[in-house]
Design a protein around this motif. Structure first.
Motif, PDB file in Angstrom:
ATOM      1  N   GLN A  94      61.619  55.647 -11.084  1.00 48.86           N
ATOM      2  CA  GLN A  94      61.509  54.199 -10.950  1.00 48.86           C
ATOM      3  C   GLN A  94      62.294  53.523 -12.066  1.00 48.86           C
ATOM      4  O   GLN A  94      61.851  53.516 -13.220  1.00 48.86           O
ATOM      5  N   PRO A  95      63.449  52.938 -11.748  1.00 50.02           N
ATOM      6  CA  PRO A  95      64.264  52.303 -12.795  1.00 50.02           C
ATOM      7  C   PRO A  95      63.761  50.912 -13.151  1.00 50.02           C
ATOM      8  O   PRO A  95      63.131  50.224 -12.343  1.00 50.02           O
ATOM      9  N   VAL A  96      64.060  50.503 -14.381  1.00 46.72           N
ATOM     10  CA  VAL A  96      63.751  49.154 -14.852  1.00 46.72           C
ATOM     11  C   VAL A  96      65.016  48.587 -15.480  1.00 46.72           C
ATOM     12  O   VAL A  96      65.702  49.275 -16.242  1.00 46.72           O
ATOM     13  N   ASN A  97      65.334  47.340 -15.149  1.00 42.26           N
ATOM     14  CA  ASN A  97      66.484  46.653 -15.732  1.00 42.26           C
ATOM     15  C   ASN A  97      66.003  45.604 -16.723  1.00 42.26           C
ATOM     16  O   ASN A  97      65.388  44.612 -16.334  1.00 42.26           O
ATOM     17  N   ASN A  98      66.277  45.829 -17.988  1.00 41.25           N
ATOM     18  CA  ASN A  98      65.929  44.865 -19.022  1.00 41.25           C
ATOM     19  C   ASN A  98      67.162  44.017 -19.312  1.00 41.25           C
ATOM     20  O   ASN A  98      68.114  44.485 -19.937  1.00 41.25           O
ATOM     21  N   VAL A  99      67.154  42.769 -18.840  1.00 43.77           N
ATOM     22  CA  VAL A  99      68.299  41.883 -19.047  1.00 43.77           C
ATOM     23  C   VAL A  99      68.246  41.351 -20.480  1.00 43.77           C
ATOM     24  O   VAL A  99      67.369  40.572 -20.836  1.00 43.77           O
ATOM     25  N   MET A 100      69.204  41.780 -21.285  1.00 43.49           N
ATOM     26  CA  MET A 100      69.230  41.421 -22.700  1.00 43.49           C
ATOM     27  C   MET A 100      70.070  40.173 -22.962  1.00 43.49           C
ATOM     28  O   MET A 100      69.891  39.501 -23.977  1.00 43.49           O
TER      29      MET A 100
END
Length: 238
Positions: A94-100
């Protein structure tokens, strides 16, 4: 014939434990004291055996945490145009995208050239940290022309970019052109990936096109070399 040093024999026994599945991927290994008693050896010898397996990649040290059984590297086929989200889902992760970072900017010259932009055109610049099980795998810097994606949002980039392009925008992605470069990360990249600045990583620069050959993105992706390996298949000509 000279006998193998004791630490090598112990390293081989530990390796057999890992191969038999007695020591699970991602789990912390037993303490030096436990291993010293188990193998009837000094802590110095145990330390050398563990060091040998770290160098072979079977174990990994995490600063301030301990030593763990290494997980198998993700095998990334550079001939497959597959997003990080698609790749992780295929591997049942399960991927997670942390928008920095998400902002509209005037593109740097090399980005303007890659995207073949007009003089006044702006782009969305997005930096995303791609994680699985809270572990950063990839850091992605993406540039997307505003004229092609005027409704692009922080929320969209928190999900799958390619799902947005193909399913919501109804556009067909044709191919991408990639260049792989080994580098040492700067402090920002090293921090986002959780590695030392002295740790080599892989940088992939690529641009992608629609079916009509319109260039719609330029990205610079930074991959942890201890999590990824890149493969390709080469055939001899007929």
């Amino acid at each position: 014939m000279m006998a193998s040093p004791l630490y090598r024999k112990i390293a081989q026994q530990i390796k057999q434990e890992i191969e038999a599945g007695n020591w699970k991927e991602g789990e912390a290994i037993p303490t030096e004291k436990h291993l010293s008693e188990k193998y009837d050896a000094s802590r110095v010898t145990i330390r050398q055996a563990v060091k040998t397996l770290v160098e072979e990649g079977l174990l990994k040290r995490i600063q301030g945490s301990g030593t763990y059984v290494s997980e198998k590297k993700i095998e990334h086929n550079i001939y497959e145009l597959e997003s990080f989200t698609e790749e992780m889902r295929r591997l049942n992760k399960q991927p997670v995208n942390n928008v920095m970072n998400f902002q509209m900017i005037d593109p740097p010259m090399h980005v303007k050239s890659k995207l073949q932009l007009g003089e006044e055109e702006k782009v969305f610049y997005v930096r995303r940290q791609r994680l699985v099980d809270d572990i950063p795998y990839v850091l992605e810097d993406t540039y997307l022309p505003v004229r092609l994606f005027p409704d692009l949002s922080f929320k969209v980039m928190s999900g799958s970019k390619y799902d947005y392009i193909e399913k919501e925008q109804g556009k067909k992605i044709k191919e991408s052109f990639q260049e792989v470069i080994p580098i040492l990360p700067d402090s920002d990249i090293a921090g986002a990936l959780g590695v030392q600045e002295t740790t080599p990583i892989l940088k992939i620069q690529h641009y992608s096109v629609f079916q009509d050959d319109t260039i719609f993105e330029y990205s610079e992706n930074y991959f942890k070399s201890d999590e990824y390996k890149f493969t390709l298949r080469a055939k001899r000509p007929n």
